[in-house]
Design an enzyme around this catalytic site. Structure first.
Site, mmCIF file in Angstrom:
data_model
loop_
_atom_site.group_PDB
_atom_site.id
_atom_site.type_symbol
_atom_site.label_atom_id
_atom_site.label_comp_id
_atom_site.label_asym_id
_atom_site.label_seq_id
_atom_site.Cartn_x
_atom_site.Cartn_y
_atom_site.Cartn_z
ATOM 1 N N THR A 27 3.380 -4.355 -12.336
ATOM 2 C CA THR A 27 4.426 -4.091 -13.334
ATOM 3 C C THR A 27 5.771 -4.181 -12.632
ATOM 4 O O THR A 27 5.842 -4.226 -11.399
ATOM 5 C CB THR A 27 4.294 -2.684 -13.956
ATOM 6 O OG1 THR A 27 4.699 -1.699 -12.989
ATOM 7 C CG2 THR A 27 2.879 -2.382 -14.408
ATOM 8 N N LEU A 65 3.690 -0.082 -9.186
ATOM 9 C CA LEU A 65 4.771 0.549 -9.953
ATOM 10 C C LEU A 65 6.026 0.472 -9.093
ATOM 11 O O LEU A 65 5.992 0.812 -7.907
ATOM 12 C CB LEU A 65 4.450 2.023 -10.234
ATOM 13 C CG LEU A 65 3.192 2.330 -11.064
ATOM 14 C CD1 LEU A 65 2.962 3.841 -11.133
ATOM 15 C CD2 LEU A 65 3.317 1.757 -12.475
ATOM 16 N N ILE A 95 3.181 1.187 -4.464
ATOM 17 C CA ILE A 95 4.621 1.256 -4.750
ATOM 18 C C ILE A 95 5.277 -0.092 -4.435
ATOM 19 O O ILE A 95 5.153 -0.626 -3.336
ATOM 20 C CB ILE A 95 5.297 2.393 -3.947
ATOM 21 C CG1 ILE A 95 4.606 3.738 -4.253
ATOM 22 C CG2 ILE A 95 6.784 2.446 -4.247
ATOM 23 C CD1 ILE A 95 4.651 4.175 -5.713
ATOM 24 N N LYS A 96 5.982 -0.578 -5.462
ATOM 25 C CA LYS A 96 6.636 -1.885 -5.333
ATOM 26 C C LYS A 96 8.078 -1.671 -4.893
ATOM 27 O O LYS A 96 8.837 -0.923 -5.524
ATOM 28 C CB LYS A 96 6.620 -2.562 -6.696
ATOM 29 C CG LYS A 96 6.300 -4.024 -6.673
ATOM 30 C CD LYS A 96 6.202 -4.523 -8.105
ATOM 31 C CE LYS A 96 5.874 -6.000 -8.155
ATOM 32 N NZ LYS A 96 6.021 -6.503 -9.520
ATOM 33 N N ILE A 97 8.436 -2.351 -3.799
ATOM 34 C CA ILE A 97 9.770 -2.186 -3.221
ATOM 35 C C ILE A 97 10.419 -3.570 -3.082
ATOM 36 O O ILE A 97 9.816 -4.475 -2.487
ATOM 37 C CB ILE A 97 9.665 -1.597 -1.787
ATOM 38 C CG1 ILE A 97 8.851 -0.307 -1.768
ATOM 39 C CG2 ILE A 97 11.020 -1.439 -1.139
ATOM 40 C CD1 ILE A 97 9.643 0.938 -1.969
#
Ligand code: G3P
Length: 273
Positions: A27, A65, A95-97
């Protein structure tokens, strides 16, 4: 190759999973916005929606996310918050960074620093908005779990720079596109798939463990192309997932088989086992 669905739409995710072909979910803030607008803002809490999304994906399918800040300190805080609030639901949060969150006033390396800190805390990370092999090398070097090169956006960049009109789903050749005898390229890159092939080769050279997610995939042919490269994962929108199974000759063949079925053959099934 694993296939992820690039969507925050619960119905799309459920349907893709029910087809038995979805191994994970990615996402981003734009996809969450689109899904929330579809289901009616204010009809449910965002936290409940995300929990449901994670439940639907299930324990074996990672769900990325994304954080929304642009500095290390706040990205780390947000990564922790997302992980602590939601990972217990199905143990599948990543975790998307963004590789470089700097939009003018910040520090280009804040994303990498945040990702490294989250990794130190045992939180898996997916480095996103990757537009060059050089950026991907950095994601590999910090030991990110995933790196997401945006192949479609590189094609957009090349065709926009050349003033070529296009629709988002239009195929762009992995070998590049010529205008006259001039090959469109940017810094030696002729297409998004070409960039991905470079990343794959570099990661193999150095045995990086980071999994490559082909992102910003716009059509079924690109799924084939990245699979041929041996890409670990392709994350695709629902429309591309649907297109993977379509061919007019399959439909025509199916119609002919149905038309040709002998009455006696049908009777076999009427009798049952
Ligand atoms: O996974 C990244 C993706 O959501 C971006 O896709 O088609 O907007 O470039 P696109």
């Amino acid at each position: 190759m694993k296939i992820f669905i690039d969507s925050a739409d619960l119905e799309e995710i459920k349907t893709g999973i029910s087809w038995g072909i979805v191994d994970g979910v990615t996402t981003n803030p734009s996809l969450i916005k689109k899904a929330i607008e579809k289901y009616g803002k204010g009809n449910f809490s965002m936290e409940d929606y995300i929990k449901e999304l994670l439940r639907v994906a299930g324990r074996l399918r990672p769900v990325s996310l994304e954080v929304v800040s642009a500095d290390t300190k706040n990205m780390v805080i947000e990564g922790e918050v997302l992980y602590t609030k939601f990972n217990y639901v199905a143990n599948n949060v990543v975790i998307k960074i963004p590789i470089n969150p700097n939009i003018g006033a910040g520090n280009n390396f804040d994303g990498l620093l945040a990702a490294k800190e989250l990794k130190n805390r045992g939180i898996p990370v997916n480095i996103t908005l990757v537009m060059t092999a050089e950026q991907a090398i950095l994601a590999g070097k910090i030991g990110a779990d995933y790196v997401s090169p945006f192949i479609g956006r590189i094609d957009d960049f090349l065709r926009t720079n050349a003033n070529l009109p296009f629709k988002k789903s239009d195929y762009y050749s992995e070998e590049g596109v010529y205008i006259g005898d001039k090959l469109l390229e940017d810094n030696g890159v002729v297409s998004g798939v070409h960039m991905l092939s470079m990343i794959k080769e570099i990661f193999e050279n150095y045995r990086f463990n980071t999994k490559i997610i082909a992102a910003s995939v716009r059509n079924a042919r690109q799924v084939r192309e990245v699979a041929l490269l041996g890409c670990d994962i392709a994350t695709v929108p629902f429309s591309v997932l649907e297109d993977l199974i379509i061919h007019p000759k399959t439909e025509e063949g199916m119609k002919n088989f149905i038309k040709d079925v002998e009455e006696e053959y049908k009777k076999i099934f009427e009798k049952g086992v």
